[in-house]
Design a protein around this motif. Sequence first.
Motif, mmCIF file in Angstrom:
data_model
loop_
_atom_site.group_PDB
_atom_site.id
_atom_site.type_symbol
_atom_site.label_atom_id
_atom_site.label_comp_id
_atom_site.label_asym_id
_atom_site.label_seq_id
_atom_site.Cartn_x
_atom_site.Cartn_y
_atom_site.Cartn_z
ATOM 1 N N ALA A 60 0.834 -1.214 0.000
ATOM 2 C CA ALA A 60 0.000 0.000 0.000
ATOM 3 C C ALA A 60 0.864 1.258 0.000
ATOM 4 N N GLY A 61 2.179 1.082 -0.116
ATOM 5 C CA GLY A 61 3.059 2.261 -0.130
ATOM 6 C C GLY A 61 3.479 2.703 1.260
ATOM 7 N N GLY A 62 3.073 1.945 2.273
ATOM 8 C CA GLY A 62 3.457 2.297 3.643
ATOM 9 C C GLY A 62 4.942 2.053 3.857
ATOM 10 N N ARG A 63 5.521 2.841 4.758
ATOM 11 C CA ARG A 63 6.922 2.625 5.123
ATOM 12 C C ARG A 63 6.985 2.248 6.595
ATOM 13 N N SER A 64 7.965 1.411 6.912
ATOM 14 C CA SER A 64 8.007 0.864 8.263
ATOM 15 C C SER A 64 9.307 1.265 8.954
ATOM 16 N N ILE A 65 9.208 1.442 10.241
ATOM 17 C CA ILE A 65 10.366 1.871 11.036
ATOM 18 C C ILE A 65 10.488 0.945 12.237
ATOM 19 N N PHE A 66 11.631 0.264 12.319
ATOM 20 C CA PHE A 66 11.892 -0.666 13.429
ATOM 21 C C PHE A 66 12.550 0.099 14.573
ATOM 22 N N LEU A 67 11.919 0.069 15.725
ATOM 23 C CA LEU A 67 12.503 0.677 16.922
ATOM 24 C C LEU A 67 13.335 -0.401 17.598
ATOM 25 N N GLU A 88 13.596 -14.813 17.756
ATOM 26 C CA GLU A 88 12.862 -15.266 16.558
ATOM 27 C C GLU A 88 12.370 -14.091 15.733
ATOM 28 N N ARG A 89 11.958 -13.039 16.425
ATOM 29 C CA ARG A 89 11.294 -11.934 15.730
ATOM 30 C C ARG A 89 12.238 -10.897 15.133
ATOM 31 N N ARG A 90 13.411 -10.772 15.724
ATOM 32 C CA ARG A 90 14.328 -9.720 15.273
ATOM 33 C C ARG A 90 14.572 -9.713 13.756
ATOM 34 N N PRO A 91 14.825 -10.888 13.146
ATOM 35 C CA PRO A 91 15.034 -10.880 11.687
ATOM 36 C C PRO A 91 13.829 -10.327 10.925
ATOM 37 N N HIS A 92 12.655 -10.541 11.483
ATOM 38 C CA HIS A 92 11.454 -9.981 10.827
ATOM 39 C C HIS A 92 11.444 -8.455 10.935
ATOM 40 N N TYR A 93 11.734 -7.963 12.126
ATOM 41 C CA TYR A 93 11.733 -6.504 12.314
ATOM 42 C C TYR A 93 12.762 -5.834 11.396
ATOM 43 N N LEU A 94 13.852 -6.567 11.148
ATOM 44 C CA LEU A 94 14.918 -5.978 10.313
ATOM 45 C C LEU A 94 14.510 -5.852 8.847
ATOM 46 N N GLN A 95 13.339 -6.362 8.512
ATOM 47 C CA GLN A 95 12.815 -6.184 7.141
ATOM 48 C C GLN A 95 12.162 -4.801 6.970
ATOM 49 N N ALA A 96 12.141 -4.030 8.026
ATOM 50 C CA ALA A 96 11.496 -2.708 7.947
ATOM 51 C C ALA A 96 12.254 -1.797 6.985
ATOM 52 N N THR A 97 11.573 -0.804 6.500
ATOM 53 C CA THR A 97 12.196 0.161 5.577
ATOM 54 C C THR A 97 13.414 0.815 6.239
ATOM 55 N N TRP A 98 13.227 1.213 7.492
ATOM 56 C CA TRP A 98 14.328 1.816 8.254
ATOM 57 C C TRP A 98 14.389 1.203 9.651
ATOM 58 N N SER A 99 15.598 1.190 10.203
ATOM 59 C CA SER A 99 15.759 0.768 11.604
ATOM 60 C C SER A 99 16.378 1.931 12.364
ATOM 61 N N VAL A 100 15.926 2.125 13.588
ATOM 62 C CA VAL A 100 16.504 3.175 14.424
ATOM 63 C C VAL A 100 17.030 2.491 15.692
ATOM 64 N N LEU A 101 18.342 2.563 15.861
ATOM 65 C CA LEU A 101 18.976 1.896 16.998
ATOM 66 C C LEU A 101 18.876 2.789 18.233
#
Length: 172
Positions: free
Chosen positions: A94-101, A134-147
């Motif tokens: 849908a054109g959404g962008r994702s940000i992993f905290l 288990e979940r971390r690799p999924h979160y890393l699929q986000a458009t951006w990650s913020v450490l």
Amino acid sequence: MSNLYLVGFMGAGKSRIGSALAREIGYEFLDLDERLEEELRMSIREVFDRFGEAYFRVAERQVLQWSTGLDDTVVATGGGAFCSPANREVIHAAGGRSIFLDVPFEVLAQRVQIDQTERPKFVSLDEAENLYSERRPHYLQATWSVLLNGSESPNDVARRIVGVMAGAACAT
Ligand code: S3P
């Protein structure tokens, strides 16, 4: 503009940071879990206890799908939402962008243990740590990650996210 989805583990601050980010950039704010609770007229804990996780995940997908019809909205997702490839597809198609905290597990655990009763997926520290791995690799699929180290205020993080997005816009 397309929506921004905040993703990450329980306790990452998705709701508080999402709300600060929405204020910062003049977007609406939507908390998916709150919306789901309103729709179903019961708490997430009750949904899990009465109908089980599978039912919750179907309802979560439906609310997520519905959110893609909104404009200019910062969306705080629940900690499991982005771990389904189909949900990621719903967001990004849908054109959404994702940000992993990206907050260290020790910080998340400390935060969530204080408020554990509301979180059916936080059963014990050991199980939470396995779930996190288990979940971390999924979160890393986000458009951006913020450490993050967990000590930043929601406004600090919101400004960091704006900077990351601006940098990406310049680079393209
Ligand atoms: C879940 C996280 C919760 C909520 C539900 C399931 C999970 O949201 O969606 O209890 O699977 O990690 P928060 O991440 O806001 O706690």
